[in-house]
Write a protein that holds these residues in place. Structure first.
Motif, PDB file in Angstrom:
ATOM      1  N   ALA A  55       0.529  -1.284   0.008  1.00 49.04           N
ATOM      2  CA  ALA A  55       0.123   0.413   0.486  1.00 49.04           C
ATOM      3  C   ALA A  55       0.929   1.800  -0.032  1.00 49.04           C
ATOM      4  N   CYS A  56       0.799   2.337  -1.036  1.00 45.55           N
ATOM      5  CA  CYS A  56       1.172   3.718  -0.852  1.00 45.55           C
ATOM      6  C   CYS A  56       0.879   4.227  -0.020  1.00 45.55           C
ATOM      7  N   GLY A  57      -0.592   4.713  -0.041  1.00 46.97           N
ATOM      8  CA  GLY A  57      -1.478   5.855   0.800  1.00 46.97           C
ATOM      9  C   GLY A  57      -1.813   7.132  -0.113  1.00 46.97           C
ATOM     10  N   ASP A  58      -2.204   7.603   0.267  1.00 46.49           N
ATOM     11  CA  ASP A  58      -2.621   9.029  -0.304  1.00 46.49           C
ATOM     12  C   ASP A  58      -1.802  10.232   0.037  1.00 46.49           C
ATOM     13  N   GLU A  59      -0.663   9.864   0.232  1.00 50.28           N
ATOM     14  CA  GLU A  59       0.092  11.686   0.840  1.00 50.28           C
ATOM     15  C   GLU A  59       1.540  11.000   0.080  1.00 50.28           C
ATOM     16  N   GLY A  94      13.170  -1.952   0.216  1.00 49.79           N
ATOM     17  CA  GLY A  94      12.014  -1.400   0.038  1.00 49.79           C
ATOM     18  C   GLY A  94      11.695  -0.968  -0.954  1.00 49.79           C
ATOM     19  N   GLN A  95      10.848   0.251  -2.026  1.00 52.55           N
ATOM     20  CA  GLN A  95      10.506   0.230  -3.143  1.00 52.55           C
ATOM     21  C   GLN A  95      10.611   1.886  -3.028  1.00 52.55           C
ATOM     22  N   VAL A  96      10.115   2.483  -3.799  1.00 53.74           N
ATOM     23  CA  VAL A  96      10.268   4.139  -3.949  1.00 53.74           C
ATOM     24  C   VAL A  96       8.580   4.135  -5.395  1.00 53.74           C
ATOM     25  N   LEU A  97       7.308   4.364  -4.470  1.00 52.45           N
ATOM     26  CA  LEU A  97       6.167   4.353  -5.284  1.00 52.45           C
ATOM     27  C   LEU A  97       5.683   5.753  -5.652  1.00 52.45           C
ATOM     28  N   GLU A 102       2.554   3.650  -8.018  1.00 52.78           N
ATOM     29  CA  GLU A 102       3.107   2.968  -9.340  1.00 52.78           C
ATOM     30  C   GLU A 102       4.450   3.006  -9.324  1.00 52.78           C
ATOM     31  N   PRO A 103       5.243   1.907  -9.308  1.00 54.02           N
ATOM     32  CA  PRO A 103       7.223   1.914  -8.459  1.00 54.02           C
ATOM     33  C   PRO A 103       7.479   2.645  -9.113  1.00 54.02           C
ATOM     34  N   VAL A 209       6.769   8.949  -3.577  1.00 54.34           N
ATOM     35  CA  VAL A 209       6.579  10.560  -3.954  1.00 54.34           C
ATOM     36  C   VAL A 209       5.436  10.240  -4.612  1.00 54.34           C
ATOM     37  N   THR A 210       5.426  12.015  -5.010  1.00 54.41           N
ATOM     38  CA  THR A 210       4.473  12.302  -5.521  1.00 54.41           C
ATOM     39  C   THR A 210       4.408  12.339  -7.084  1.00 54.41           C
ATOM     40  N   GLY A 211       3.651  11.812  -7.614  1.00 57.73           N
ATOM     41  CA  GLY A 211       3.452  10.980  -8.573  1.00 57.73           C
ATOM     42  C   GLY A 211       1.602  10.677  -8.976  1.00 57.73           C
TER      43      GLY A 211
END
Length: 211
Positions: A55-59, A94-97, A102-103, A209-211
């Motif tokens: 889960a990446c969250g909303d912010e 981990g990942q950056v999403l 989206e990765p 990150v923002t995107g």
């Protein structure tokens, strides 16, 4: 790009009002959930019944001060462990999403932290290094558990810069640290998921990150 707006309280707002409850819940469920997530990141731990996309969250991940010890031009490397240096080895991965889950590839991650005695190397690059995420947004760092800098809880600094986006700095924290609640910068959103694995703890954190 603008943030996705929804007609419900954001995750950050809920954390501000219930951080203590959230932290307790996260610590209670960490050992059950983190193993599946780690298998998705570390090929040696992969198996069946993997957890879905994290889960990446909303912010985006909250930014925090870089502090006075950031140095430019750190070496590009995925291991900060050097011969003859003491400390408890850990693996942070981990990942950056994006905020759309989206990765993101080729994100620059610049890490730095204290030595086991709680001191920063300000004349060289001990426990400092940068790397880029792979095609699926993954990163993996071998380092040690940071020492305690005076007046702070245990933490790792990270400077994050996605392609064609401004950089931001944040700090990662460790669960069940006695000084967490007394640290003026501590945020439960920045806790890593930590699992003991022999003498080499595994830590997981996904940046958004923002995107």
């Amino acid at each position: 790009m603008s943030h996705l707006r929804v007609h419900q309280p954001s995750r950050r707002a809920m954390l501000r009002t219930g951080s203590l409850m959230l932290t307790s819940f996260a610590l209670a469920t960490c050992s059950r959930n983190v193993r599946s997530a780690l298998r998705a990141v570390n090929p040696s731990l992969r198996g069946q019944n993997l957890s879905p996309t994290p889960a990446c969250g909303d912010e985006p991940t909250p930014s925090q001060t870089a502090g006075p010890f950031y140095l430019l031009h750190s070496p590009q490397r995925t291991s900060l462990i050097e011969p003859g240096l003491a400390g408890t080895p850990i693996i942070l991965s981990g990942q950056v999403l994006s905020t759309r889950c989206e990765p993101i590839a080729d994100v620059l991650l610049d890490f730095w932290h204290t030595d086991p005695q709680g001191e920063y190397d300000t004349s060289g690059y001990t426990f400092r290094g940068r790397q880029f995420t792979d095609a699926k947004g993954y990163y993996r760092l071998e380092t040690i558990l940071p020492g305690l800098y005076p007046g702070r809880t245990r933490h790792i600094h990270v400077r994050v810069q996605a392609p064609n986006q401004p950089a931001f700095t944040t700090q990662l924290y460790f669960p069940e640290e006695p000084l967490n609640q007394d640290d003026f910068l501590f945020q439960p959103e920045l806790l890593v998921a930590l699992e003991a694995n022999g003498d080499r703890p595994q830590a997981l954190f996904n940046f958004v990150v923002t995107g």
